[in-house]
Design a protein around this motif. Structure first.
Motif, PDB file in Angstrom:
ATOM      1  N   LYS A  24      -3.936   3.033  -1.726  1.00  0.00           N
ATOM      2  CA  LYS A  24      -4.887   3.462  -0.692  1.00  0.00           C
ATOM      3  C   LYS A  24      -4.235   3.486   0.691  1.00  0.00           C
ATOM      4  N   LYS A  27      -2.169   6.636   0.856  1.00  0.00           N
ATOM      5  CA  LYS A  27      -3.007   7.838   0.941  1.00  0.00           C
ATOM      6  C   LYS A  27      -3.674   7.967   2.309  1.00  0.00           C
ATOM      7  N   GLU A  28      -4.217   6.862   2.823  1.00  0.00           N
ATOM      8  CA  GLU A  28      -4.998   6.904   4.051  1.00  0.00           C
ATOM      9  C   GLU A  28      -4.152   6.859   5.324  1.00  0.00           C
ATOM     10  N   GLU A  29      -3.030   6.144   5.289  1.00  0.00           N
ATOM     11  CA  GLU A  29      -2.257   5.915   6.507  1.00  0.00           C
ATOM     12  C   GLU A  29      -0.805   6.358   6.421  1.00  0.00           C
ATOM     13  N   PHE A  66      -6.173   0.179   8.716  1.00  0.00           N
ATOM     14  CA  PHE A  66      -6.539   0.229   7.298  1.00  0.00           C
ATOM     15  C   PHE A  66      -7.304  -1.032   6.905  1.00  0.00           C
ATOM     16  N   ARG A  69     -10.803  -1.122   8.371  1.00  0.00           N
ATOM     17  CA  ARG A  69     -11.703  -0.211   7.661  1.00  0.00           C
ATOM     18  C   ARG A  69     -12.174  -0.786   6.342  1.00  0.00           C
ATOM     19  N   HIS A  70     -11.324  -1.537   5.677  1.00  0.00           N
ATOM     20  CA  HIS A  70     -11.647  -2.070   4.357  1.00  0.00           C
ATOM     21  C   HIS A  70     -12.124  -3.528   4.393  1.00  0.00           C
TER      22      HIS A  70
END
Length: 74
Positions: A24, A27-29, A66, A69-70
């Motif tokens: 993740k 993918k996100e950062e 990240f 956010r999580h």
């Protein structure tokens, strides 16, 4: 140069383990880390930091964003 970092999954939502975290995050950062399971350490990360400090600051900012956010909502 690298450091091993223990994940505290109790503080994160929708992250199942170190592999999930790394996938993740990439993918996100667009930040690549090695899941600890690759070296026999479940729920740890291997973070390489042999880069110039200006790039390291940017990358750590992405990792922080990240994690925020999580983070589990309180």
């Amino acid at each position: 140069m690298f450091i091993m970092v223990k994940l505290n999954l109790a503080m994160l939502e929708d992250i199942n383990d170190d592999m999930d975290f790394c996938l993740k995050l990439a993918k996100e950062e667009s930040v690549i880390t090695l899941p600890g399971i690759a070296v026999g350490l479940k729920n740890w990360l291997r973070v390489t930091f042999a880069i110039e400090s200006c790039f390291l600051q940017e990358v750590l900012g992405r990792v922080k964003a990240f994690c925020q956010r999580h983070a589990k909502k309180q």
